[in-house]
Scaffold this active site. Structure first.
Site, PDB file in Angstrom:
ATOM      1  N   SER A  72      27.937 -31.687  57.710  1.00  0.00           N
ATOM      2  CA  SER A  72      27.186 -32.240  58.842  1.00  0.00           C
ATOM      3  C   SER A  72      27.243 -31.411  60.120  1.00  0.00           C
ATOM      4  O   SER A  72      26.636 -31.800  61.128  1.00  0.00           O
ATOM      5  CB  SER A  72      27.673 -33.662  59.140  1.00  0.00           C
ATOM      6  OG  SER A  72      27.263 -34.546  58.127  1.00  0.00           O
ATOM      7  N   ARG A 237      31.203 -31.766  66.649  1.00  0.00           N
ATOM      8  CA  ARG A 237      30.449 -32.289  65.504  1.00  0.00           C
ATOM      9  C   ARG A 237      31.289 -32.083  64.266  1.00  0.00           C
ATOM     10  O   ARG A 237      31.807 -30.998  64.032  1.00  0.00           O
ATOM     11  CB  ARG A 237      29.106 -31.561  65.362  1.00  0.00           C
ATOM     12  CG  ARG A 237      28.337 -31.948  64.081  1.00  0.00           C
ATOM     13  CD  ARG A 237      27.352 -33.087  64.311  1.00  0.00           C
ATOM     14  NE  ARG A 237      27.964 -34.375  64.564  1.00  0.00           N
ATOM     15  CZ  ARG A 237      28.420 -35.218  63.623  1.00  0.00           C
ATOM     16  NH1 ARG A 237      28.342 -34.889  62.353  1.00  0.00           N
ATOM     17  NH2 ARG A 237      28.933 -36.375  63.953  1.00  0.00           N
ATOM     18  N   THR A 238      31.454 -33.130  63.511  1.00  0.00           N
ATOM     19  CA  THR A 238      32.293 -33.084  62.326  1.00  0.00           C
ATOM     20  C   THR A 238      31.445 -33.030  61.063  1.00  0.00           C
ATOM     21  O   THR A 238      30.231 -33.217  61.109  1.00  0.00           O
ATOM     22  CB  THR A 238      33.194 -34.325  62.283  1.00  0.00           C
ATOM     23  OG1 THR A 238      32.363 -35.496  62.313  1.00  0.00           O
ATOM     24  CG2 THR A 238      34.129 -34.353  63.475  1.00  0.00           C
ATOM     25  N   GLY A 239      32.107 -32.783  59.937  1.00  0.00           N
ATOM     26  CA  GLY A 239      31.401 -32.767  58.662  1.00  0.00           C
ATOM     27  C   GLY A 239      32.359 -32.975  57.511  1.00  0.00           C
ATOM     28  O   GLY A 239      33.561 -32.725  57.633  1.00  0.00           O
TER      29      GLY A 239
END
Length: 298
Positions: A72, A237-239
């Site tokens: 993501s 922003r993580t994923g």
């Protein structure tokens, strides 16, 4: 003491000082990289890090040129592409996208509440996908810019010859080892983040908007935000994806100084979600300790 002895003594002091300074800098840098290598051993994982302190110019890199699954973290790039199109007069950030339940994919906590209603603007979709990682919102953003290939084309246009998006949510999270689809390198991501959030690739208004969305991330509290001091401002922003993939990209502002831009990717591990989160927080903490140590010397 004669002149020759005086000069010899002076140069000895200078050399000792320089060696001590270099040693301290090396130890500070190595402590971050040591945290990464320890995490690799602890998780049985492959980990890539690139971080750039814009105040001092210091860089930390570990496997920074190896490819890792984007997961993501691509969502920041997609929303930046929308903002660039707005800057160029090719798009309106308030344009409304309407959709039905059949358009939704797995994990759509925001968009599922708007099914059959008046729709959502591109601004609302970006806020949804960057704050909660809503996958359907991300797909609607991709549709607005022309799909995964169009996002890759945008990245090439700003000098990123590495990062690529090939598929849509949720398939892009497959993360099969060795598959180049939907991947980046830590160093490519850091360079691109600097262009989008620090440099002048986007207008001031668009940079501020992208930064605001990222500061509003609601799903990153267990990662860098947990490891750095509470007075640091974090836009991240993580994923997450298959094969134990976990990721975070971030711009972090300590008080009264330029930020640190970082990209950390983990993959190919059987470690639990909580264990992966914990090592990311630990690496973030070590970066913060090193930065604070540098501040205390200046």
């Amino acid at each position: 003491m004669n002149v020759r002895q005086h000069k010899a003594s002076f140069f000895s002091v200078v050399i000792t000082f320089l060696c001590l300074t270099l040693s301290l800098n090396a130890n500070a840098t190595d402590s971050v990289l040591e945290a990464v290598t320890n995490a690799e051993t602890e998780l049985g994982a492959r980990i890539g890090l690139a971080a750039h302190d814009l105040e001092t110019g210091k860089r930390w890199e570990h496997k920074s040129n190896e490819r890792f699954p984007l997961s993501s973290t691509f969502k920041t790039l997609a929303c930046a592409n929308v903002l660039q199109r707005v800057d160029l007069g090719k798009e309106r950030i308030d344009r409304v996208v309407r959709f039905s339940e059949s358009n939704l994919v797995t994990y759509s906590p925001v968009t599922e509440k708007h099914v059959g209603k008046k729709g959502m603007s591109l601004a609302e979709l970006c806020q949804a996908t960057l704050s909660t990682s809503d996958n359907s919102a991300a797909n609607f953003i991709l549709q607005a810019i022309g799909g995964p290939k169009a996002l890759t084309k945008f990245l090439r246009s700003i000098g990123d010859d590495t990062t690529r998006l090939d598929r849509w949510e949720p398939e892009l999270n497959e993360a099969v080892p060795g598959d180049k689809r939907d991947t980046t390198t830590p160093i490519a991501m850091v360079t691109t983040l600097e262009k989008l959030l620090i440099d002048e690739t986007l207008s001031i208004k668009s940079r501020q908007q992208l930064e605001s969305w990222l500061k509003g991330n609601e799903v990153g509290d267990a990662l860098f935000r947990k490891g750095v001091p509470s007075d640091w401002i974090v836009a991240d922003r993580t994923g997450a994806g298959g094969y134990g993939s976990r990721a975070i990209t971030a711009v972090m502002w300590p008080p009264n100084r330029k930020p640190i831009v970082a990209a950390l990717y983990i993959t190919e591990t059987d470690a639990s979600f909580e264990e992966r989160n914990a090592v990311i927080a630990k690496i973030g903490e070590q970066i913060a300790k090193t930065v604070l140590m540098e501040n205390s010397r200046n």
